[in-house]
Design a protein around this motif. Structure first.
Motif, PDB file in Angstrom:
ATOM      1  N   ALA A  35       0.836  -1.198   0.000  1.00 50.55           N
ATOM      2  CA  ALA A  35       0.000   0.000   0.000  1.00 50.55           C
ATOM      3  C   ALA A  35       0.868   1.244   0.000  1.00 50.55           C
ATOM      4  CB  ALA A  35      -0.929   0.018   1.204  1.00 50.55           C
ATOM      5  N   SER A  36       0.337   2.264  -0.625  1.00 48.62           N
ATOM      6  CA  SER A  36       0.927   3.596  -0.575  1.00 48.62           C
ATOM      7  C   SER A  36      -0.207   4.546  -0.205  1.00 48.62           C
ATOM      8  CB  SER A  36       1.574   3.961  -1.913  1.00 48.62           C
ATOM      9  OG  SER A  36       0.631   3.869  -2.960  1.00 48.62           O
ATOM     10  N   MET A  37       0.047   5.841  -0.272  1.00 49.81           N
ATOM     11  CA  MET A  37      -0.927   6.831   0.162  1.00 49.81           C
ATOM     12  C   MET A  37      -1.152   7.863  -0.924  1.00 49.81           C
ATOM     13  SD  MET A  37      -0.582   9.408   3.389  1.00 49.81           S
ATOM     14  CE  MET A  37       0.235  10.704   2.490  1.00 49.81           C
ATOM     15  N   TYR A  38      -2.358   8.445  -0.940  1.00 51.22           N
ATOM     16  CA  TYR A  38      -2.594   9.601  -1.786  1.00 51.22           C
ATOM     17  C   TYR A  38      -3.385  10.645  -1.028  1.00 51.22           C
ATOM     18  CZ  TYR A  38      -7.279   7.824  -3.429  1.00 51.22           C
ATOM     19  OH  TYR A  38      -8.565   7.372  -3.546  1.00 51.22           O
ATOM     20  N   ASN A  39      -3.273  11.883  -1.470  1.00 48.86           N
ATOM     21  CA  ASN A  39      -3.893  13.032  -0.819  1.00 48.86           C
ATOM     22  C   ASN A  39      -4.965  13.628  -1.725  1.00 48.86           C
ATOM     23  OD1 ASN A  39      -2.196  13.355   1.632  1.00 48.86           O
ATOM     24  ND2 ASN A  39      -0.566  13.614   0.130  1.00 48.86           N
ATOM     25  N   PRO A  40      -5.812  14.515  -1.169  1.00 50.45           N
ATOM     26  CA  PRO A  40      -6.812  15.185  -2.000  1.00 50.45           C
ATOM     27  C   PRO A  40      -6.149  15.951  -3.145  1.00 50.45           C
ATOM     28  CG  PRO A  40      -7.176  15.612   0.342  1.00 50.45           C
ATOM     29  CD  PRO A  40      -5.865  14.905   0.223  1.00 50.45           C
ATOM     30  N   PRO A  41      -6.841  16.182  -4.230  1.00 53.52           N
ATOM     31  CA  PRO A  41      -8.272  15.916  -4.449  1.00 53.52           C
ATOM     32  C   PRO A  41      -8.517  14.446  -4.786  1.00 53.52           C
ATOM     33  CG  PRO A  41      -7.341  16.895  -6.417  1.00 53.52           C
ATOM     34  CD  PRO A  41      -6.236  16.856  -5.399  1.00 53.52           C
ATOM     35  N   ILE A  84       1.720  -4.755   8.009  1.00 51.38           N
ATOM     36  CA  ILE A  84       2.485  -5.859   8.605  1.00 51.38           C
ATOM     37  C   ILE A  84       3.988  -5.609   8.621  1.00 51.38           C
ATOM     38  CG2 ILE A  84       0.759  -7.654   8.269  1.00 51.38           C
ATOM     39  CD1 ILE A  84       2.259  -8.510   5.731  1.00 51.38           C
ATOM     40  N   SER A  85       4.490  -4.736   7.731  1.00 52.36           N
ATOM     41  CA  SER A  85       5.921  -4.417   7.760  1.00 52.36           C
ATOM     42  C   SER A  85       6.217  -3.252   6.828  1.00 52.36           C
ATOM     43  CB  SER A  85       6.772  -5.631   7.356  1.00 52.36           C
ATOM     44  OG  SER A  85       6.552  -5.958   5.996  1.00 52.36           O
ATOM     45  N   ALA A  86       7.406  -2.712   6.989  1.00 50.10           N
ATOM     46  CA  ALA A  86       7.879  -1.617   6.143  1.00 50.10           C
ATOM     47  C   ALA A  86       9.399  -1.587   6.193  1.00 50.10           C
ATOM     48  CB  ALA A  86       7.313  -0.284   6.633  1.00 50.10           C
ATOM     49  N   CYS A  92       4.708   0.496  11.176  1.00 46.30           N
ATOM     50  CA  CYS A  92       3.351  -0.014  11.410  1.00 46.30           C
ATOM     51  C   CYS A  92       2.897   0.316  12.821  1.00 46.30           C
ATOM     52  CB  CYS A  92       3.305  -1.525  11.208  1.00 46.30           C
ATOM     53  SG  CYS A  92       3.655  -2.036   9.517  1.00 46.30           S
ATOM     54  N   ILE A  93       1.647   0.704  12.942  1.00 42.84           N
ATOM     55  CA  ILE A  93       1.069   0.955  14.257  1.00 42.84           C
ATOM     56  C   ILE A  93       0.463  -0.367  14.732  1.00 42.84           C
ATOM     57  CG2 ILE A  93      -0.657   2.254  15.545  1.00 42.84           C
ATOM     58  CD1 ILE A  93      -0.256   4.527  13.456  1.00 42.84           C
ATOM     59  N   PRO A  94       1.026  -0.953  15.789  1.00 40.61           N
ATOM     60  CA  PRO A  94       0.585  -2.276  16.248  1.00 40.61           C
ATOM     61  C   PRO A  94      -0.898  -2.302  16.627  1.00 40.61           C
ATOM     62  CG  PRO A  94       2.599  -1.598  17.379  1.00 40.61           C
ATOM     63  CD  PRO A  94       2.094  -0.406  16.614  1.00 40.61           C
ATOM     64  N   GLY A  95      -1.541  -3.392  16.254  1.00 34.80           N
ATOM     65  CA  GLY A  95      -2.930  -3.606  16.645  1.00 34.80           C
ATOM     66  C   GLY A  95      -3.960  -2.829  15.856  1.00 34.80           C
ATOM     67  N   GLN A  96      -3.546  -2.098  14.841  1.00 30.62           N
ATOM     68  CA  GLN A  96      -4.496  -1.291  14.067  1.00 30.62           C
ATOM     69  C   GLN A  96      -4.928  -2.017  12.798  1.00 30.62           C
ATOM     70  OE1 GLN A  96      -6.071   1.529  14.689  1.00 30.62           O
ATOM     71  NE2 GLN A  96      -5.087   1.732  16.665  1.00 30.62           N
ATOM     72  N   ASN A 132       2.815   5.147  10.557  1.00 34.69           N
ATOM     73  CA  ASN A 132       3.209   6.498  10.968  1.00 34.69           C
ATOM     74  C   ASN A 132       4.294   7.118  10.095  1.00 34.69           C
ATOM     75  OD1 ASN A 132       5.532   5.223  11.868  1.00 34.69           O
ATOM     76  ND2 ASN A 132       4.761   5.025  13.959  1.00 34.69           N
ATOM     77  N   GLN A 133       4.543   6.548   8.956  1.00 35.72           N
ATOM     78  CA  GLN A 133       5.502   7.123   8.002  1.00 35.72           C
ATOM     79  C   GLN A 133       4.819   7.197   6.640  1.00 35.72           C
ATOM     80  OE1 GLN A 133       8.784   8.010   8.590  1.00 35.72           O
ATOM     81  NE2 GLN A 133       8.636   7.451  10.743  1.00 35.72           N
ATOM     82  N   ILE A 134       5.052   8.276   5.930  1.00 33.75           N
ATOM     83  CA  ILE A 134       4.487   8.388   4.580  1.00 33.75           C
ATOM     84  C   ILE A 134       5.425   7.676   3.635  1.00 33.75           C
ATOM     85  CG2 ILE A 134       3.789   9.961   2.753  1.00 33.75           C
ATOM     86  CD1 ILE A 134       3.259  12.035   4.942  1.00 33.75           C
ATOM     87  N   GLN A 135       5.079   6.433   3.346  1.00 33.56           N
ATOM     88  CA  GLN A 135       5.926   5.622   2.479  1.00 33.56           C
ATOM     89  C   GLN A 135       5.158   4.436   1.963  1.00 33.56           C
ATOM     90  OE1 GLN A 135       9.172   3.958   4.679  1.00 33.56           O
ATOM     91  NE2 GLN A 135       7.865   2.410   5.526  1.00 33.56           N
ATOM     92  N   PHE A 136       5.859   3.477   1.527  1.00 36.09           N
ATOM     93  CA  PHE A 136       5.354   2.225   0.988  1.00 36.09           C
ATOM     94  C   PHE A 136       5.340   1.213   2.130  1.00 36.09           C
ATOM     95  CE2 PHE A 136       7.200  -1.770  -0.696  1.00 36.09           C
ATOM     96  CZ  PHE A 136       6.225  -2.124  -1.609  1.00 36.09           C
ATOM     97  N   ILE A 137       4.217   0.509   2.327  1.00 36.42           N
ATOM     98  CA  ILE A 137       4.130  -0.489   3.397  1.00 36.42           C
ATOM     99  C   ILE A 137       3.630  -1.821   2.832  1.00 36.42           C
ATOM    100  CG2 ILE A 137       3.802   1.144   5.290  1.00 36.42           C
ATOM    101  CD1 ILE A 137       0.764   0.524   5.139  1.00 36.42           C
TER     102      ILE A 137
END
Length: 144
Positions: A35-41, A84-86, A92-96, A132-137
């Protein structure tokens, strides 16, 4: 014809059996991806155009990568997703675990993701809930 007569000295407790079965199910129930992230719009989206009602009130949504896009059938599908890892330790935020709704196609989304070619591109809110990091997970996901 051979017959085997196997008797356990200590029969398995039914609750233990149920527990072990559920643990095994948990270990094999999900797919692994990235997974990665994207922002608006976020609009227009490939699934719903400019319809603002497409967004869940929680803002936990995603764009589908080509591996799960399924010629548009992914629109509206919901997935449980867990980091699960990065490459960076403690990302990774545990338990989320979050539940996201597919509202777009990653390849054609208006906003570009932080990394191309991932299984899912999570909204900034969704990504920030499990990492908690803007990256690839690396993620574990399951359709619900």
């Amino acid at each position: 014809m051979l017959k085997f007569n196997l008797k356990l000295q200590h029969p398995i407790n039914p609750w233990l059996y149920i527990f072990l079965t559920s643990v095994l199910f948990e270990l094999v129930c999900c797919e692994v991806g990235t997974a990665s992230m994207y922002n608006p719009p976020y609009t227009p989206s490939a699934c719903y155009g400019n319809d603002a009602s497409q967004f869940p009130s929680s803002n936990l949504f995603a764009a589908a990568g080509e591996g799960i896009w399924d010629n548009g059938a992914a629109c509206g599908r919901q997935y449980l997703v867990r980091c699960i890892s990065a490459t960076i330790p403690r990302t990774c935020i545990p338990g989320q675990t979050i539940q996201v709704r597919i509202i777009d196609r990653a390849q054609t989304s208006v906003s570009r993701s932080t990394r191309a070619g991932t299984t899912m591109v999570l909204s900034d809110t969704a990504f920030g809930t499990i990492a908690n990091q803007i990256q690839f997970i690396n993620i574990e996901f399951q359709q619900v």
